[in-house]
Design an enzyme around this catalytic site. Structure first.
Site, short mmCIF file in Angstrom:
data_model
loop_
_atom_site.label_atom_id
_atom_site.label_comp_id
_atom_site.label_asym_id
_atom_site.label_seq_id
_atom_site.Cartn_x
_atom_site.Cartn_y
_atom_site.Cartn_z
N LYS A 98 0.81 -1.22 0.00
CA LYS A 98 0.00 0.00 0.00
C LYS A 98 0.84 1.27 0.00
O LYS A 98 0.51 2.24 -0.68
CB LYS A 98 -0.96 0.00 1.19
N ASP A 132 -10.51 2.75 2.40
CA ASP A 132 -10.73 2.26 3.76
C ASP A 132 -11.49 3.26 4.61
O ASP A 132 -12.34 2.88 5.44
CB ASP A 132 -9.40 1.94 4.44
#
Length: 287
Positions: A68, A105
């Site tokens: 990420k 998220d």
């Protein structure tokens, strides 16, 4: 005849990912002839993978551990949200072939709170009326959740972490609304909390549980756990014993997948009880 749209989830390792199950369910539910694949790429090969996935016929995909932060550094364009979080979990290509990075998220967590507590939850839990949200942990998940809560308009967010320096780093997201607190002082801060969120790995699988006395929490507070294996962590079980709203970590996983699917396949899917039951069955089947 145009090629079928293909998307992926990339990580290392990747066999554990439930993203193919989620996106496969939506492809079937909407009658779409696309594909979603797992791809295992070691860190040393990740940059080459990003440069080549379009030629392999992919329109975008998800990024998971450990890539990420690397994706954040390597994409051509970052959404403001991804820039604030410092990590990318969703990739897409624009019409000019530029690689865009987003982080879903934060909205995924908020969407799950809305679904679990009702859209009025900032008021009903007291967090919009003077009570704080208390976040345990200061890693990537905590940063995304703090961004989501800030965007939702919460005025006071307290971050507790065993390493004070990491908690202090989250304060930079909004020094007027975010503060770091000592782990040892949690009982005092829980007394003023309308929302408690665990983003640490404590309580996950066979690892050590999160040992925390929830008795200081006010009536009406909500407790959320980012852990979803097991679905009912000791923290959530303790919250239910106290009669508090308990929000498991699975919904965040499901809701964060929605924006990517919409970008790649052109349909905005819904998180349904059927999808949740499918993923729960998979979790139980792997235990």
């Amino acid at each position: 005849m145009p090629a079928l749209p293909k998307a992926f989830v990339v990580g290392h390792p990747i066999a554990h990912s439930r993203s193919p199950l989620i996106h496969g369910h939506w492809l079937a539910a909407h009658g779409l002839a696309g594909r979603y694949e797992r791809i295992d790429v070691a860190p040393e090969g990740f940059a080459d993978f990003l440069r080549g996935f379009a030629e392999a016929g992919f329109v975008g995909g998800n990024v998971t551990i450990p890539h990420k932060e690397a994706a954040f550094r390597l994409v051509d364009h970052l959404t403001p949200r991804a820039r604030r979080i410092g990590a990318v979990n969703t990739l897409s290509l624009d019409g000019d072939g530029r690689l865009h990075g987003d982080n879903t998220d934060a909205p995924g967590f908020i969407a799950h709170l809305d679904a679990s507590l009702g859209a009025e939850w900032p008021v009903s839990t007291g967090t919009a009326a003077g009570r704080a949200a208390v976040i345990l942990g200061a890693g990537g998940a905590a940063r995304a959740i703090v961004v989501g809560l800030l965007d939702r308009g919460l005025s006071r967010i307290l971050v507790a972490n065993r390493t004070a320096e990491r908690a202090g780093a989250l304060r930079d997201l909004d020094p007027e609304r975010v503060a770091s607190v000592e782990w040892e002082a949690l009982p005092d801060h829980l007394a003023e909390a309308g929302l408690l969120v665990n983003t640490t790995s404590l309580g996950m699988g066979s690892g050590p549980p999160l040992v925390l006395d929830l008795s200081p929490l006010p009536a009406g507070a909500a407790v959320a756990d980012a852990v979803y294996v097991p679905l009912e962590t000791p923290l959530l079980a303790a919250a239910r014993v106290r009669g508090l709203a308990a929000v498991d970590g699975l919904g965040m996983l499901l809701h964060q997948a929605v924006p990517g699917f919409a970008r790649w396949f052109g349909v905005t899917p819904r998180v349904t009880p059927e999808l949740r039951a499918l993923v729960v069955a998979d979790i139980e089947g792997r235990r």
